[in-house]
Enzyme design. Sequence first.
Site, mmCIF file in Angstrom:
data_model
loop_
_atom_site.group_PDB
_atom_site.id
_atom_site.type_symbol
_atom_site.label_atom_id
_atom_site.label_comp_id
_atom_site.label_asym_id
_atom_site.label_seq_id
_atom_site.Cartn_x
_atom_site.Cartn_y
_atom_site.Cartn_z
ATOM 1 N N ASN A 82 1.123 -0.972 0.022
ATOM 2 C CA ASN A 82 0.191 -0.055 0.130
ATOM 3 C C ASN A 82 0.561 1.536 -0.259
ATOM 4 O O ASN A 82 2.585 0.689 0.157
ATOM 5 C CB ASN A 82 -1.229 0.155 1.326
ATOM 6 C CG ASN A 82 -0.487 -0.133 2.610
ATOM 7 O OD1 ASN A 82 0.518 0.746 2.905
ATOM 8 N ND2 ASN A 82 -0.502 -1.140 2.559
ATOM 9 N N TRP A 83 0.372 1.988 -0.568
ATOM 10 C CA TRP A 83 1.306 3.735 -0.278
ATOM 11 C C TRP A 83 1.344 4.818 1.253
ATOM 12 O O TRP A 83 1.906 4.850 0.973
ATOM 13 C CB TRP A 83 0.284 4.659 -0.869
ATOM 14 C CG TRP A 83 -0.543 4.135 -2.274
ATOM 15 C CD1 TRP A 83 -1.313 3.998 -3.067
ATOM 16 C CD2 TRP A 83 1.008 4.020 -3.578
ATOM 17 N NE1 TRP A 83 -1.355 4.109 -4.095
ATOM 18 C CE2 TRP A 83 -0.154 3.911 -3.926
ATOM 19 C CE3 TRP A 83 2.126 4.961 -3.662
ATOM 20 C CZ2 TRP A 83 0.161 3.591 -5.594
ATOM 21 C CZ3 TRP A 83 2.886 4.433 -4.971
ATOM 22 C CH2 TRP A 83 1.660 4.064 -5.712
#
Length: 310
Positions: A114-115
Amino acid sequence: TATLLTARCPVMYAPAMHTEMWEHPATQHNVATLRTRGALVVEPATGRLTGADSGKGRLPEPAELFALAESVLSSRTDAAGSAAAPFLTMAGRRVVVSAGGTREELDPVRFLGNWSTGRQGYAFARSAAARGAEVTVVAANVELPDPAGVKVIRVVSARDMHAAMLDEARTADAVVMTAAVADFRPAARSGQKIKKDGPGPRVPGPIALTENPDILADLAARRAAHGPAGQVLVGFAAETDLDLTAAQAKLARKGCDLLVVNQVGGGLGFGAGDNEAVVLDAGGGQTPIPRRSKDALASVVWDLVAARLG
């Protein structure tokens, strides 16, 4: 004199020396004396020292010391500039914070992730250190300088973080789960790079996933069964659409004391320098936090935690 001085303004020390000198009983006695007089003594960093040796005793990065000093000063006033909580409101407390985003390997070169950058978790760590707490961060794939005075444990996957968090939380007064933890991982990991053509393993169809352990729920279950009594447990819920009714149900399901619900996307959340959230508590209360720096948001949440710690 030191007591009078810290009553008017915070005093922060950042000692640096060789490991043997830092661990010497005389040094530790003097550090303890400073702390009992209301001073903030920053734990040295671990790394290469002035000689060929490495260990605890290194001066934290100047930028991180400056950020910690800013956090100390900001804790002295509220958003309106009025006098706020006293200095070192969490002195003697031990807190554990998770940060970053876990990675679940598919093969040696690819992963599900994920970011998350870890900025919000590191802001929580810095703010707690500024309040005098002993702070440990369990960091998943974070590429930021270690916060000054904070112990950092590095992990990669959700299962790595699960083991580290349950271990570190055993003696913690407060636990804050800011990390973006993958709910699922590939059911099988290839030992070689998966290719679309040529020799080697290939993906024959959809990638099968299996569920990761629920760290927050397991922390709450372990606390209920074995303690420690009085531990405050804080969870995070990053959502693209805010549904506070569903979030309140999630808080009850997870078994935590506070749930920080923040919206992601549109410049908010992952990678941004600021954040906004609503903090839900187990009693049904809500504390909205308008958009502000991640350090300022962390400070508001720590106020709520400190009130529960007493």
